[in-house]
Design a protein around this motif. Structure first.
Motif, PDB file in Angstrom:
ATOM      1  N   GLU A 182       0.820  -1.221   0.000  1.00 15.09           N
ATOM      2  CA  GLU A 182       0.000   0.000   0.000  1.00 15.09           C
ATOM      3  C   GLU A 182       0.850   1.266   0.000  1.00 15.09           C
ATOM      4  O   GLU A 182       0.323   2.371  -0.050  1.00 15.09           O
ATOM      5  CB  GLU A 182      -0.883  -0.003   1.252  1.00 15.09           C
ATOM      6  CG  GLU A 182      -1.979   1.035   1.289  1.00 15.09           C
ATOM      7  CD  GLU A 182      -3.114   0.723   0.336  1.00 15.09           C
ATOM      8  OE1 GLU A 182      -3.400   1.562  -0.534  1.00 15.09           O
ATOM      9  OE2 GLU A 182      -3.706  -0.343   0.455  1.00 15.09           O
ATOM     10  N   ALA A 185       0.259   4.638  -1.765  1.00 16.04           N
ATOM     11  CA  ALA A 185      -0.759   5.602  -1.359  1.00 16.04           C
ATOM     12  C   ALA A 185      -0.176   6.940  -0.922  1.00 16.04           C
ATOM     13  O   ALA A 185      -0.896   7.925  -0.850  1.00 16.04           O
ATOM     14  CB  ALA A 185      -1.596   5.024  -0.215  1.00 16.04           C
ATOM     15  N   HIS A 215      -5.921  -1.231  -0.436  1.00 14.91           N
ATOM     16  CA  HIS A 215      -7.290  -1.068   0.039  1.00 14.91           C
ATOM     17  C   HIS A 215      -8.156  -0.385  -1.013  1.00 14.91           C
ATOM     18  O   HIS A 215      -9.354  -0.198  -0.800  1.00 14.91           O
ATOM     19  CB  HIS A 215      -7.308  -0.237   1.328  1.00 14.91           C
ATOM     20  CG  HIS A 215      -6.792  -0.982   2.521  1.00 14.91           C
ATOM     21  ND1 HIS A 215      -5.494  -0.879   2.956  1.00 14.91           N
ATOM     22  CD2 HIS A 215      -7.409  -1.860   3.358  1.00 14.91           C
ATOM     23  CE1 HIS A 215      -5.322  -1.644   4.017  1.00 14.91           C
ATOM     24  NE2 HIS A 215      -6.471  -2.245   4.283  1.00 14.91           N
ATOM     25  N   ASN A 216      -7.535  -0.004  -2.125  1.00 16.08           N
ATOM     26  CA  ASN A 216      -8.279   0.687  -3.181  1.00 16.08           C
ATOM     27  C   ASN A 216      -8.907  -0.361  -4.095  1.00 16.08           C
ATOM     28  O   ASN A 216      -8.240  -0.951  -4.948  1.00 16.08           O
ATOM     29  CB  ASN A 216      -7.336   1.601  -3.970  1.00 16.08           C
ATOM     30  CG  ASN A 216      -8.080   2.489  -4.944  1.00 16.08           C
ATOM     31  OD1 ASN A 216      -9.157   2.133  -5.442  1.00 16.08           O
ATOM     32  ND2 ASN A 216      -7.529   3.650  -5.222  1.00 16.08           N
ATOM     33  N   PHE A 315      -9.443  16.289   1.960  1.00 16.43           N
ATOM     34  CA  PHE A 315      -9.738  14.860   1.919  1.00 16.43           C
ATOM     35  C   PHE A 315     -10.205  14.465   0.520  1.00 16.43           C
ATOM     36  O   PHE A 315     -10.580  15.306  -0.302  1.00 16.43           O
ATOM     37  CB  PHE A 315     -10.833  14.496   2.935  1.00 16.43           C
ATOM     38  CG  PHE A 315     -12.163  15.119   2.619  1.00 16.43           C
ATOM     39  CD1 PHE A 315     -13.079  14.504   1.783  1.00 16.43           C
ATOM     40  CD2 PHE A 315     -12.504  16.360   3.157  1.00 16.43           C
ATOM     41  CE1 PHE A 315     -14.294  15.084   1.471  1.00 16.43           C
ATOM     42  CE2 PHE A 315     -13.720  16.951   2.855  1.00 16.43           C
ATOM     43  CZ  PHE A 315     -14.606  16.318   2.012  1.00 16.43           C
ATOM     44  N   GLN A 361     -15.335   5.640   1.898  1.00 19.09           N
ATOM     45  CA  GLN A 361     -14.002   5.666   2.494  1.00 19.09           C
ATOM     46  C   GLN A 361     -13.382   7.048   2.300  1.00 19.09           C
ATOM     47  O   GLN A 361     -13.645   7.727   1.300  1.00 19.09           O
ATOM     48  CB  GLN A 361     -13.093   4.617   1.844  1.00 19.09           C
ATOM     49  CG  GLN A 361     -13.572   3.187   2.042  1.00 19.09           C
ATOM     50  CD  GLN A 361     -12.744   2.188   1.243  1.00 19.09           C
ATOM     51  OE1 GLN A 361     -12.265   2.495   0.150  1.00 19.09           O
ATOM     52  NE2 GLN A 361     -12.578   1.000   1.776  1.00 19.09           N
ATOM     53  N   ARG A 363      -9.646   9.392   2.542  1.00 18.62           N
ATOM     54  CA  ARG A 363      -8.203   9.550   2.709  1.00 18.62           C
ATOM     55  C   ARG A 363      -7.943  11.037   2.887  1.00 18.62           C
ATOM     56  O   ARG A 363      -8.751  11.878   2.470  1.00 18.62           O
ATOM     57  CB  ARG A 363      -7.436   8.981   1.520  1.00 18.62           C
ATOM     58  CG  ARG A 363      -7.579   9.764   0.239  1.00 18.62           C
ATOM     59  CD  ARG A 363      -7.064   9.030  -0.974  1.00 18.62           C
ATOM     60  NE  ARG A 363      -5.732   8.494  -0.800  1.00 18.62           N
ATOM     61  CZ  ARG A 363      -5.054   7.881  -1.774  1.00 18.62           C
ATOM     62  NH1 ARG A 363      -5.609   7.743  -2.971  1.00 18.62           N
ATOM     63  NH2 ARG A 363      -3.848   7.412  -1.559  1.00 18.62           N
ATOM     64  N   LEU A 376      -0.442  12.438   1.478  1.00 17.01           N
ATOM     65  CA  LEU A 376      -1.700  11.831   1.049  1.00 17.01           C
ATOM     66  C   LEU A 376      -1.759  10.451   1.686  1.00 17.01           C
ATOM     67  O   LEU A 376      -0.992   9.557   1.330  1.00 17.01           O
ATOM     68  CB  LEU A 376      -1.783  11.733  -0.474  1.00 17.01           C
ATOM     69  CG  LEU A 376      -3.131  11.272  -1.038  1.00 17.01           C
ATOM     70  CD1 LEU A 376      -4.244  12.234  -0.626  1.00 17.01           C
ATOM     71  CD2 LEU A 376      -3.070  11.152  -2.549  1.00 17.01           C
ATOM     72  N   THR A 377      -2.646  10.293   2.663  1.00 17.65           N
ATOM     73  CA  THR A 377      -2.734   9.028   3.388  1.00 17.65           C
ATOM     74  C   THR A 377      -3.434   7.973   2.535  1.00 17.65           C
ATOM     75  O   THR A 377      -4.082   8.306   1.537  1.00 17.65           O
ATOM     76  CB  THR A 377      -3.538   9.200   4.690  1.00 17.65           C
ATOM     77  OG1 THR A 377      -4.927   9.343   4.376  1.00 17.65           O
ATOM     78  CG2 THR A 377      -3.069  10.407   5.488  1.00 17.65           C
ATOM     79  N   PRO A 378      -3.357   6.709   2.919  1.00 17.55           N
ATOM     80  CA  PRO A 378      -4.240   5.704   2.306  1.00 17.55           C
ATOM     81  C   PRO A 378      -5.686   5.983   2.718  1.00 17.55           C
ATOM     82  O   PRO A 378      -5.956   6.812   3.594  1.00 17.55           O
ATOM     83  CB  PRO A 378      -3.744   4.383   2.912  1.00 17.55           C
ATOM     84  CG  PRO A 378      -2.433   4.685   3.539  1.00 17.55           C
ATOM     85  CD  PRO A 378      -2.443   6.131   3.900  1.00 17.55           C
ATOM     86  N   TYR A 379      -6.636   5.273   2.085  1.00 15.93           N
ATOM     87  CA  TYR A 379      -8.015   5.332   2.567  1.00 15.93           C
ATOM     88  C   TYR A 379      -8.042   4.670   3.943  1.00 15.93           C
ATOM     89  O   TYR A 379      -7.750   3.480   4.076  1.00 15.93           O
ATOM     90  CB  TYR A 379      -8.957   4.631   1.591  1.00 15.93           C
ATOM     91  CG  TYR A 379      -9.219   5.459   0.357  1.00 15.93           C
ATOM     92  CD1 TYR A 379     -10.138   6.510   0.394  1.00 15.93           C
ATOM     93  CD2 TYR A 379      -8.524   5.234  -0.823  1.00 15.93           C
ATOM     94  CE1 TYR A 379     -10.369   7.297  -0.724  1.00 15.93           C
ATOM     95  CE2 TYR A 379      -8.744   6.020  -1.948  1.00 15.93           C
ATOM     96  CZ  TYR A 379      -9.677   7.050  -1.892  1.00 15.93           C
ATOM     97  OH  TYR A 379      -9.898   7.833  -2.987  1.00 15.93           O
ATOM     98  N   CYS A 380      -8.348   5.447   4.978  1.00 16.74           N
ATOM     99  CA  CYS A 380      -8.130   4.966   6.341  1.00 16.74           C
ATOM    100  C   CYS A 380      -9.322   5.163   7.270  1.00 16.74           C
ATOM    101  O   CYS A 380      -9.283   4.720   8.414  1.00 16.74           O
ATOM    102  CB  CYS A 380      -6.894   5.651   6.935  1.00 16.74           C
ATOM    103  SG  CYS A 380      -6.943   7.459   6.873  1.00 16.74           S
TER     104      CYS A 380
END
Length: 418
Positions: A182, A185, A215-216, A315, A361, A363, A376-380
């Motif tokens: 991941e 991301a 997770h995408n 976001f 979701q 991010r 830029l975070t992962p989808y969390c």
């Protein structure tokens, strides 16, 4: 196992032993104190944690395999075993060819060496000679878009720059097996799409195997025809990608309404650090399930170590099927052009009657254009929207992502159009 099989995993397991002692001495004073306490304390005990249990699968040449599962399912442990970073406790693995892995920011490169030096170092680790690396060098640099930073030590790179170069090295030095976690991301969206295209090219045109953890759902669906679902260290579904993604959504909970980062794992860059993010209902309370007919708020908490002119915090939102919904940032409502040091909150308020019933979701990002910050975070963070209204005579979900409260009128006296 066929002649095209490049990865064969047979009943592997991984068990970690966890000591019951809570603190390890790091100074002389702590060590002396522990020695003095030892006669008066019970012997420390070890517990076992089984991260993987009887995992088996095969990957053929030219195949892109998606690996999905919730946090803690065992994905990272599996990739570290396949990358030969850690051995399995039991079971057998056959890898046919060189493995290139991109698992997390900070691995694979020596921080004191420059980008140029790390390219040659990674090539040598993969068993390539200097002539082979020279042949790919210009392509690596052009793909990573880091020409002007080639002779800068990578410890001075931003996380985005680091990942761009690391992926480009892993993809262009021609490994027979490419493993990507991941980590992508943290890059910008345009570069993520570029990487996904490159992975598809590696598999289709060069006949190499690719393992992708993400997770995408949209990325997994676009690249993979097959996926495996891990849950609590076991393979619970191995099959066609859409079937596996549906199984994943069945076992994945709607998630907490608040995510708080610690000092050590918080996304940070250039004097900016995220502290927490949350979804709030119409009463201002954290809520992972919202009603379609109520407004809600996305709240971002962060901290600045120094003044940051031009900072933007925001976001991106998508459905759990990977359909992009919207994105927004606070640049137009900032109280000051240069945000001053300290703890701050940014909030985005959504009206009622906007999102359709479903799961979504989030991010989170922060940047200073052409400046020191890019995150830029992962989808969390995940939340659900429920619609308790009835549509006509029956109860069914209207199609689409949006479900606005639109106004209709029936009038038999309006003139004809055209």
């Amino acid at each position: 196992m066929s002649s095209d099989t490049v990865i064969s995993v047979r009943n592997i397991g991984k068990t970690f032993r966890i000591a019951s002692t809570q603190h390890r001495a790091t100074t002389l004073a702590e060590l002396v104190a522990q020695k003095l306490r030892k006669p008066f304390t019970r012997h420390s005990r070890e517990t076992e944690f089984e991260a993987l249990h009887d995992v088996s699968f095969e990957v053929d040449r030219g195949e892109v395999l998606g690996i999905i599962g919730r946090n803690g399912a065992g994905k990272s442990t599996l990739l570290k075993i396949l990358s030969q970073i850690t051995p399995p406790t039991r079971g057998e693995i056959d890898l046919h060819g060189r493995v290139g892995a991109l698992l997390e920011v900070g691995t694979g490169f020596h921080p004191e060496l420059t980008g140029r030096e790390n390219i040659y170092l990674n090539g040598a680790i993969l068993g390539m000679n200097r002539r082979e690396i020279d042949r790919e060098f210009d392509s690596i640099v052009a793909f990573a878009e880091t020409e002007q930073f080639l002779d800068v030590p990578v410890k001075r790179y931003s996380s985005g720059m680091y990942v761009r170069l690391a992926f480009s090295v892993a993809a262009h030095l021609r490994p027979d097996i490419l493993i990507v976690d991941e980590v992508l991301a943290v890059g910008d969206l345009a570069f993520q799409r570029k990487c996904l295209g490159k992975m598809g090219e590696i598999a289709r045109e060069e006949g190499r195997a690719v393992l992708l953890v993400s997770h995408n759902a949209a990325a997994v669906r676009a690249l993979c025809e097959r996926a495996i679902l891990l849950d609590r260290g076991r393979v619970v579904h191995d099959g066609e990608v859409n079937d596996v993604l549906r199984s994943y959504l069945d076992i994945e909970p709607s998630g907490a309404a608040v995510l708080t980062w610690t000092e050590t794992n918080a996304p940070r860059e250039g004097g900016f650090r995220y502290r927490s993010v949350a979804v709030l209902n119409s009463r201002g309370e954290p809520a992972s399930v919202l009603s379609h007919d109520e407004p809600f708020t996305i709240r971002l908490e962060y901290e600045l170590d120094r003044p940051l002119p031009g900072l933007r915090v925001g976001f991106l939102m998508q459905t759990t099927e990977g359909v992009e919904v919207c994105g927004s940032n606070d640049v137009h409502v900032a109280d000051e052009e240069t945000r001053q040091p300290g703890r701050k909150f940014s909030e985005c308020r959504f009206p009622a009657h906007l999102l359709n019933e479903g799961r979504y979701q989030l991010r989170f990002g922060a940047d200073v254009p052409h400046g020191p910050v890019y995150i830029l975070t992962p989808y969390c963070l995940e939340f659900s929207v429920e619609d308790h209204e009835r549509h006509g005579e029956s109860r069914y979900r209207l199609p689409g992502v949006l479900r606005p409260a639109l106004h209709w009128a029936i009038d038999s006296t309006s003139p004809a159009i055209g």
